[in-house]
Motif scaffolding. Structure first.
Motif, PDB file in Angstrom:
ATOM      1  N   THR A  59      -7.488   7.930  -0.313  1.00 10.38           N
ATOM      2  CA  THR A  59      -7.685   6.511  -0.066  1.00 10.38           C
ATOM      3  C   THR A  59      -9.151   6.237   0.244  1.00 10.38           C
ATOM      4  O   THR A  59      -9.722   6.854   1.135  1.00 10.38           O
ATOM      5  CB  THR A  59      -6.809   6.027   1.103  1.00 10.38           C
ATOM      6  N   ALA A  61       0.829  -1.206   0.000  1.00  4.47           N
ATOM      7  CA  ALA A  61       0.000   0.000   0.000  1.00  4.47           C
ATOM      8  C   ALA A  61       0.863   1.255   0.000  1.00  4.47           C
ATOM      9  O   ALA A  61       0.587   2.219  -0.729  1.00  4.47           O
ATOM     10  CB  ALA A  61      -0.930  -0.002   1.211  1.00  4.47           C
ATOM     11  N   TRP A  97      -5.555   8.264  -6.495  1.00  2.00           N
ATOM     12  CA  TRP A  97      -6.348   7.636  -5.438  1.00  2.00           C
ATOM     13  C   TRP A  97      -6.108   6.134  -5.388  1.00  2.00           C
ATOM     14  O   TRP A  97      -5.627   5.542  -6.360  1.00  2.00           O
ATOM     15  CB  TRP A  97      -7.834   7.956  -5.615  1.00  2.00           C
ATOM     16  N   LEU A  98      -6.416   5.564  -4.241  1.00  2.00           N
ATOM     17  CA  LEU A  98      -6.260   4.132  -4.009  1.00  2.00           C
ATOM     18  C   LEU A  98      -7.554   3.591  -3.419  1.00  2.00           C
ATOM     19  O   LEU A  98      -8.250   4.289  -2.676  1.00  2.00           O
ATOM     20  CB  LEU A  98      -5.116   3.865  -3.033  1.00  2.00           C
ATOM     21  N   ALA A 139       1.115   4.080  -2.759  1.00  2.44           N
ATOM     22  CA  ALA A 139       0.757   5.445  -2.358  1.00  2.44           C
ATOM     23  C   ALA A 139       1.780   6.459  -2.841  1.00  2.44           C
ATOM     24  O   ALA A 139       1.446   7.618  -3.119  1.00  2.44           O
ATOM     25  CB  ALA A 139       0.610   5.519  -0.847  1.00  2.44           C
ATOM     26  N   THR A 156      -0.614   4.703   4.028  1.00  2.00           N
ATOM     27  CA  THR A 156      -0.873   5.657   2.945  1.00  2.00           C
ATOM     28  C   THR A 156      -1.045   7.085   3.431  1.00  2.00           C
ATOM     29  O   THR A 156      -1.061   8.016   2.617  1.00  2.00           O
ATOM     30  CB  THR A 156      -2.142   5.245   2.157  1.00  2.00           C
TER      31      THR A 156
END
Length: 267
Positions: free
Chosen positions: A72, A33, A43-44, A37, A65
């Protein structure tokens, strides 16, 4: 000491000058992650529906993140009041609820993110990361400003109701899922079938007509670009596990005789 939370993804979308590109996080790993990031994506999406993620791993990934300029979102496994409350209390500011098929179901999701009397979210901010243990001034009174709800349209019935779903007060945007949509149309595994893409575009038009943001999942670059050209505001263009699978296959194909016979799926 007062603490200021990050802008929600709703605010980021509203202030964006271009569509936003994102990546699915399905591995459950905070290390992965954090790597993603810092990659420069907009965006995630942390997935709890189809991935080995529970509350502890989601929290670890939110931590991982948080130091990067990326929005997120957390996709909860279902439109469930208790799960949404717990994920919000972990500090998730952006929630994606899957399989929302009607405006009534969308309203249930809105109730889950709002405190009474407008909703049904349990009050525990003094004990939780959401309000940074009461270090965010006025969190209970202004919680709507700190949380953004996105809902997923991924069946034929949901496409037909997309405008009504998007119009529900408290829904920040709609994310269209072509894979489950294709399955609901009897075209499982054919998310780029013309009938499926036309259904996706119908949903786009309905959501935009309601004045809300619309996104879609499209790992094929050509398909992703076509959806961007059609007005998608945010697009998922890859997944951590898919990138690892395809790139590790490419390494094996380059260096191990006969390994190019492995048939990897597309992403």
């Amino acid at each position: 000491m007062p603490f200021r939370l990050n802008p929600t993804f709703r605010e980021v979308l509203s202030g964006a000058s271009r569509p936003l590109a994102g990546m699915w996080l399905c591995s459950g790993s905070p290390i992965v992650a954090e790597i993603c990031a810092g990659a420069g994506l907009d965006w995630l999406l942390l997935d709890m529906e189809h991935s080995p993620n529970g509350l502890e791993s989601v929290l670890a990934q939110l931590h991982a993140t948080s130091g990067y300029p990326v929005s997120t979102l957390v996709r909860v496994p279902a439109n469930d009041l208790v799960t949404i409350k717990q994920v919000l209390d972990l500090g998730a500011q952006n929630i994606l609820v899957p399989m929302v098929n009607s405006s009534d179901e969308a309203r249930l999701a809105v109730e889950a993110i709002r405190y009474p009397p407008r909703g049904r979210r349990g009050v525990g901010s003094a004990l939780a990361r959401s309000a940074r243990w009461n270090r965010v001034p006025g969190y209970l009174d202004n919680a709507d400003d700190h949380v953004a709800l996105f809902v997923q349209v991924e069946t034929s019935a949901a496409v037909e109701a997309a405008g009504q779903i998007a119009a529900v007060d408290g829904v920040a945007g709609v994310f269209v899922g072509p894979s489950d949509l294709a399955a609901s149309m009897g075209l499982i595994g054919q998310q780029t079938h013309p009938d499926v893409t036309q259904a996706v575009l119908r949903a786009f038009r309905a959501v935009h007509a309601a004045g809300k943001h619309v996104g879609v999942n499209a790992f094929d670059p050509a398909v992703a670009q076509s959806y961007l050209n059609a007005g998608a505001d945010f697009v998922l263009v890859g997944a951590d596990v898919a990138v690892l699978a395809r790139q590790s296959e490419a390494l094996a194909a380059r260096w191990i005789p006969g390994s190019d016979e492995v048939e990897g799926g597309s992403y």
